[in-house]
Enzyme design. Sequence first.
Site, PDB file in Angstrom:
ATOM      1  N   HIS B 199      14.587 -19.088  17.226  1.00 48.94           N
ATOM      2  CA  HIS B 199      13.710 -18.113  17.090  1.00 48.94           C
ATOM      3  C   HIS B 199      14.281 -17.262  16.117  1.00 48.94           C
ATOM      4  CE1 HIS B 199      16.780 -16.087  19.625  1.00 48.94           C
ATOM      5  NE2 HIS B 199      16.645 -17.216  20.602  1.00 48.94           N
ATOM      6  N   CYS B 215      21.159 -20.651  21.820  1.00 47.29           N
ATOM      7  CA  CYS B 215      19.838 -20.732  21.041  1.00 47.29           C
ATOM      8  C   CYS B 215      20.189 -20.810  19.509  1.00 47.29           C
ATOM      9  CB  CYS B 215      18.816 -19.650  21.184  1.00 47.29           C
ATOM     10  SG  CYS B 215      17.766 -19.953  22.638  1.00 47.29           S
TER      11      CYS B 215
END
Lengths: 273, 240
Positions: B199, B215
């Site tokens: 992201h 992440c």
Amino acid sequence: MHLRALRRSFGGRRLLAFAGLVAVFGVWFVPMASAHNALVTASLACNGSAKFTATAWAGPSAASRTNTDVRVFDSTDNGSTWTQVGTGQFNQANGFTFSGTFSVGSAKTIRVRVQEFANWGDGVKPVGPDYANASGPSNCTTTTTPTTTTTHTTTTPTTTTTHTTTTPTTTTTPPATTTTPPTTTTTPPTTTTTTTPPTTTTASPPPVTTRTTTTTPAGGSAPFLPPAQVAAAKRAAGVLAATRRKAAAAKLKKVTAHAKPASAVAGSAHFTG
Amino acid sequence: VSAQTHGRVRPGGGVRGLRRPALALAIFVSCAAFGVSSASGATSIAAQATVASVPVFAAPNAKRPFRVFANPSADGSPLVFLVRRRVHGWVQVRLPIRPNGSLGWVRTTSVSLALNAYSVTVSLREHRITVWKSGRAITRAPAAVGRSALPTPTGTFYIAELLRQANPAGSYGPYAFGLSAYSTVLYSFGGGPGQIGIHGTNEPRLLGTSASHGCIRVANAVIARLAMMLPLGTPVVITR
């Protein structure tokens, strides 16, 4: 308590007398209990020829060393299965010993068992077997002469592959190694492959029994294949598997559609961040 | 499907630890197995569910499924798997569940298959993300990955969902890809199950470092470009 005081008392005298008896008869009984057995030695040569020598125990009389039914067995799987390879008897004529040879094929180690099946000449019952282990010399030269040919055929829906394997034979004979068994054996008699009826063999000559062991690969596994042949078989199996995969893939419907970029969905992400 | 299904993939389609003949054989075998004709060996197959629930079996012709996936998934994304292997009537797929690397078999009647020329590799040591198309690198960008206590898991995964964020200036940036990977440390995070994502970020100064909770963060411009480009089911290979 001092020895002099022990001699003076009545109980002490009885104790000393008992100790004396134990000392005298103990020495006499111990060899009696551990004797009356056959002894065996064995050796194995490079060419797969094994030799055994069975000898009666060193008893005090000829009768105590005489036995009319002595059998010799060998095992190439460390005692799981036994095969009778010789029979004979101990008597004064053969000097209470006999020997024989037999072939064990490609086995590298053998276990030989000798066991008397008749009462000894002085009436004592059979005591139990004696064992000897023998290993082939470690410096045997191996030459791979194709003596037997085994063909494995694997059939698949699309391909047939043939593997040819050869069984090696070993040649040259350096001095054989001999292992001497323990002098006393307390192992109870085993009952495997001993259903052969007693034979009526005369005293001499010593028996010679020949047994040939053939190592045939069973179920596709070859226990004594050289590494090169094992590698070749593995390569062939790999090629076969690739061929099967290719044939299976040919049956699959070809994918022609192409994936499109993802359509984003509105939503709050809860990833680890 | 490319060689990444049989070994660790290296940028350019190479497989680590294999020399050229072995590499050629591996690519040939894998392509033959998957019925894919790809010169570069960098094409994968995505399986998109065509039914409302997709039963997944431990083996072809198994009596009962060990898992049933809803389509679309809970957040509204279409259910997509990455195909690992094909046999007649069945596909073996990577599953978006724990443990990482879970596999299962799905009937071909439950999915539609599509070729995907894209793939993504992430090097944790280099803090870099690379996007490949037909074996050619088309995008390289710095990335923030998991810190040492919250490491980004390594392995072969795939893009399972794409979420457009209501607040493009937020911590996830304008878009967030959900991967089939899960943190090996965090079993829940921010109301989620510890799923790993790719992201954007509101802390671009941390790009190129090990700063995340697991992440993979990239610049907002990069994630916006990837969101327009990558299909669901795109392989993501994370290496040390």
